[in-house]
Design an enzyme around this catalytic site. Structure first.
Site, PDB file in Angstrom:
ATOM      1  N   ARG A   1      -2.212  -3.007 -17.866  1.00 15.75           N
ATOM      2  CA  ARG A   1      -3.508  -2.339 -17.735  1.00 15.75           C
ATOM      3  C   ARG A   1      -3.312  -1.125 -16.849  1.00 15.75           C
ATOM      4  O   ARG A   1      -2.694  -1.207 -15.789  1.00 15.75           O
ATOM      5  CB  ARG A   1      -4.549  -3.234 -17.037  1.00 15.75           C
ATOM      6  CG  ARG A   1      -4.811  -4.564 -17.657  1.00 15.75           C
ATOM      7  CD  ARG A   1      -5.430  -4.508 -18.990  1.00 15.75           C
ATOM      8  NE  ARG A   1      -6.695  -3.828 -19.029  1.00 15.75           N
ATOM      9  CZ  ARG A   1      -7.619  -4.091 -19.964  1.00 15.75           C
ATOM     10  NH1 ARG A   1      -7.397  -5.027 -20.871  1.00 15.75           N
ATOM     11  NH2 ARG A   1      -8.739  -3.427 -19.990  1.00 15.75           N
TER      12      ARG A   1
ATOM     13  N   TYR B   1       0.847  -1.197   0.000  1.00 17.61           N
ATOM     14  CA  TYR B   1       0.000   0.000   0.000  1.00 17.61           C
ATOM     15  C   TYR B   1       0.877   1.240   0.000  1.00 17.61           C
ATOM     16  O   TYR B   1       1.894   1.286   0.700  1.00 17.61           O
ATOM     17  CB  TYR B   1      -0.899   0.024   1.249  1.00 17.61           C
ATOM     18  CG  TYR B   1      -2.334  -0.310   0.928  1.00 17.61           C
ATOM     19  CD1 TYR B   1      -3.017   0.403  -0.049  1.00 17.61           C
ATOM     20  CD2 TYR B   1      -3.008  -1.340   1.593  1.00 17.61           C
ATOM     21  CE1 TYR B   1      -4.325   0.091  -0.366  1.00 17.61           C
ATOM     22  CE2 TYR B   1      -4.318  -1.651   1.285  1.00 17.61           C
ATOM     23  CZ  TYR B   1      -4.970  -0.925   0.294  1.00 17.61           C
ATOM     24  OH  TYR B   1      -6.268  -1.224  -0.016  1.00 17.61           O
TER      25      TYR B   1
ATOM     26  N   THR C   1      -4.447   5.354 -21.743  1.00 12.65           N
ATOM     27  CA  THR C   1      -4.225   4.056 -21.123  1.00 12.65           C
ATOM     28  C   THR C   1      -2.816   3.607 -21.498  1.00 12.65           C
ATOM     29  O   THR C   1      -2.195   4.169 -22.409  1.00 12.65           O
ATOM     30  CB  THR C   1      -5.245   3.003 -21.615  1.00 12.65           C
ATOM     31  OG1 THR C   1      -5.279   3.038 -23.040  1.00 12.65           O
ATOM     32  CG2 THR C   1      -6.622   3.274 -21.063  1.00 12.65           C
TER      33      THR C   1
ATOM     34  N   LYS D   1      -2.714  -0.300 -24.635  1.00 16.84           N
ATOM     35  CA  LYS D   1      -3.152  -0.483 -26.023  1.00 16.84           C
ATOM     36  C   LYS D   1      -1.906  -0.428 -26.923  1.00 16.84           C
ATOM     37  O   LYS D   1      -1.046  -1.287 -26.805  1.00 16.84           O
ATOM     38  CB  LYS D   1      -4.208   0.579 -26.368  1.00 16.84           C
ATOM     39  CG  LYS D   1      -5.476   0.454 -25.493  1.00 16.84           C
ATOM     40  CD  LYS D   1      -6.573   1.352 -25.969  1.00 16.84           C
ATOM     41  CE  LYS D   1      -7.852   1.147 -25.169  1.00 16.84           C
ATOM     42  NZ  LYS D   1      -7.939   2.010 -23.988  1.00 16.84           N
TER      43      LYS D   1
ATOM     44  N   ASP E   1      -7.387  12.724 -25.347  1.00 15.00           N
ATOM     45  CA  ASP E   1      -7.392  11.342 -24.869  1.00 15.00           C
ATOM     46  C   ASP E   1      -6.744  10.488 -25.962  1.00 15.00           C
ATOM     47  O   ASP E   1      -7.370  10.221 -26.999  1.00 15.00           O
ATOM     48  CB  ASP E   1      -8.835  10.907 -24.598  1.00 15.00           C
ATOM     49  CG  ASP E   1      -8.922   9.465 -24.113  1.00 15.00           C
ATOM     50  OD1 ASP E   1      -7.936   8.711 -24.280  1.00 15.00           O
ATOM     51  OD2 ASP E   1      -9.976   9.085 -23.577  1.00 15.00           O
TER      52      ASP E   1
ATOM     53  N   GLU F   1      -0.625   4.895  -0.382  1.00 13.22           N
ATOM     54  CA  GLU F   1      -1.398   6.121  -0.614  1.00 13.22           C
ATOM     55  C   GLU F   1      -0.492   7.333  -0.503  1.00 13.22           C
ATOM     56  O   GLU F   1       0.340   7.414   0.405  1.00 13.22           O
ATOM     57  CB  GLU F   1      -2.526   6.269   0.414  1.00 13.22           C
ATOM     58  CG  GLU F   1      -3.796   5.581  -0.004  1.00 13.22           C
ATOM     59  CD  GLU F   1      -4.005   4.296   0.752  1.00 13.22           C
ATOM     60  OE1 GLU F   1      -2.972   3.657   1.100  1.00 13.22           O
ATOM     61  OE2 GLU F   1      -5.164   3.932   0.988  1.00 13.22           O
TER      62      GLU F   1
HETATM   63  N1  DSN Z   1     -12.687  -0.529 -24.470  1.00 12.78           N
HETATM   64  C1  DSN Z   1     -11.742   0.278 -25.180  1.00 12.78           C
HETATM   65  C2  DSN Z   1     -11.799   0.045 -26.644  1.00 12.78           C
HETATM   66  O1  DSN Z   1     -11.978  -1.081 -27.035  1.00 12.78           O
HETATM   67  O2  DSN Z   1     -11.621   0.966 -27.430  1.00 12.78           O
HETATM   68  C3  DSN Z   1     -11.825   1.709 -24.848  1.00 12.78           C
HETATM   69  O3  DSN Z   1     -11.812   1.887 -23.479  1.00 12.78           O
END
Ligand code: DSN
Length: 427
Positions: free
Chosen positions: A232, A51, A223, A226, A197, A53
């Protein structure tokens, strides 16, 4: 034998089933990727037990010496990779990162302006059933009916009319370059913040295959799992003047303890993304996307906007088969070992559960080492499955070809000759 196979066969069986599925199928889900051994090592590590914080060197708990270093490393690497003044690497997800920006920049009831979800936006950009649409007024821009691209004149007209406090540039299903500089000019003209974004394209930005949103944006969210090929999670980048507001919005505004194992993995992925090999990867993702798009277009499948500039494309299934929905088509392809998702296309008259499109993306197959020749083969297979309307013999034949290609091209984690791998690695 592994610890899990000995102690919890039920859990082990699930792990093994997913390993086998990933290894033996080609993943065209545009938002997924295959991570690296380094990312796996960190996410499955003792940092998961801690932890912390607070922020580096300012924690509620003792024993944070190592995790402080992990978080500082991730912050430094994020700033350096994207050229940002400030980075917060704690958000657990892209939606949380976006919500943190709203919390830092907006009052409830303020107006945000974003791309309509049905035209390629994201649910955390103002869907009425999402936090963003419940607590804020939303003005949505769409793509142009004639070009299916974002029309910056229309975006400006809407901004002048709606007078948003925040404009969002960014999408989850848009196949073309986004003009962040033009968004920045409009935001400045109407006195709005610009949040970009880049969840989908962060790896392309890092690798120089898409223009950076940094110079134009007040806030950038992404994120990390990707095209960036990390664990993640998410990060927020912002101008120095917003640093304290962003940090406070993430913690204690929205989250408690940060996931330190994920943060170390983010640091590892950010270092990978800074190397020359990653730039090659990012450009190959786009080259593969173009090769797949061209093959499908040659077969008569209409692509939204006519093609792609990035890692994804949207196939308008009605162009070859008026009755075919994305739901049915993605099911046939799944049976053939080609994994993708159904998607609405702009101005789709069908409901979201039975949309007219497929979204196909190349980040994961490029991580396996597939190049243009394999993408053309993949395009042939997709055409065969769809043209045959899911004929069982055609699916079986394509499935065989996919399996062979999968064994020839293994993702980095599949290459490791681990005792618990589904089958021994061939290369
Ligand atoms: N779920 C993602 C996507 O497939 O684009 C976006 O958060």
């Amino acid at each position: 034998m592994t610890y899990l196979s000995e102690t919890d066969p039920e859990a082990y069986d699930i792990l093994q089933a997913e390993r086998t599925r990933q290894r033996s199928t080609l993943n065209l889900i545009a938002s997924e990727n295959h991570t690296t051994p380094g990312v796996h090592e960190a996410t499955g590590s003792v940092l998961s037990d801690k932890y912390a914080e607070g922020h580096p060197n300012d924690r509620w708990y003792r024993g944070c010496e190592a995790v402080d270093r992990a978080e500082q490393l991730a912050i430094d690497r994020a700033k350096s990779l994207f050229g940002a003044e400030h980075a917060n690497v704690q958000p657990h997800s892209g939606s949380t990162a976006n919500t943190a920006v709203y919390l830092a920049a907006l009052e409830p009831g303020d107006t945000l302006m974003s791309m309509d979800l049905a035209h390629g936006g994201h649910l955390s950009h103002g869907l009425e059933t999402n936090y963003s649409g419940i607590f804020y007024k939303v003005a949505s821009y769409t793509v142009s009916r004639s070009t299916e691209r974002i029309d910056m004149d229309a975006v400006r007209d809407l901004a002048l009319k709606a007078r948003p406090r925040l404009i969002i540039a960014g999408a989850s299903a848009y196949p073309r370059i986004i003009d962040f500089d033009a968004f920045g000019e409009i935001a400045r003209e109407v006195g709005a913040y610009l949040m970009s974004d880049i969840a989908h394209i962060a790896g392309l930005v890092a690798g120089g295959a898409h223009p950076s949103p940094l110079p134009a944006s007040d806030f950038v969210t992404t994120t990390t799992h990707k095209t960036l090929r990390g664990p993640r999670g998410a990060i927020i980048l912002c101008r120095r003047q917003y640093a304290r507001r962003i940090d406070a919005a993430v913690f204690p505004g929205l989250q408690g303890g940060p996931f330190m194992h994920e943060i170390l993995a983010k640091a590892i992925a950010l270092a990978d993304a800074a190397g020359p090999q990653f730039a090659q990867y990012a450009h190959q993702v786009v080259a593969n996307s173009r090769a797949l798009a061209e093959t499908l277009a040659e077969k008569g499948w209409r692509l939204v906007t006519g093609g792609t500039d990035n890692h994804l494309m949207l196939v308008d299934l009605r162009s070859r088969d008026e009755e075919l929905t994305g739901h049915v088509a993605s099911g046939w392809l799944d049976e053939a070992g080609i994994v993708c998702n159904k998607n609405k296309i702009p101005f789709d008259s069908r409901p979201p559960s039975q949309p007219s499109g497929l979204r196909l993306g190349t980040p994961a197959v490029t991580s396996r080492g597939l190049k243009e020749a394999q993408m053309r083969q993949l395009g042939e297979w997709i055409d065969q499955v769809l043209s045959s309307r899911g004929n069982a013999d055609v699916i079986a034949k394509v499935r065989g070809g996919v399996k062979e290609m999968c064994e020839e091209f293994l993702a980095p984690n599949q290459r490791a000759d681990r005792p618990d791998s589904a089958t021994p690695a061939r290369r």
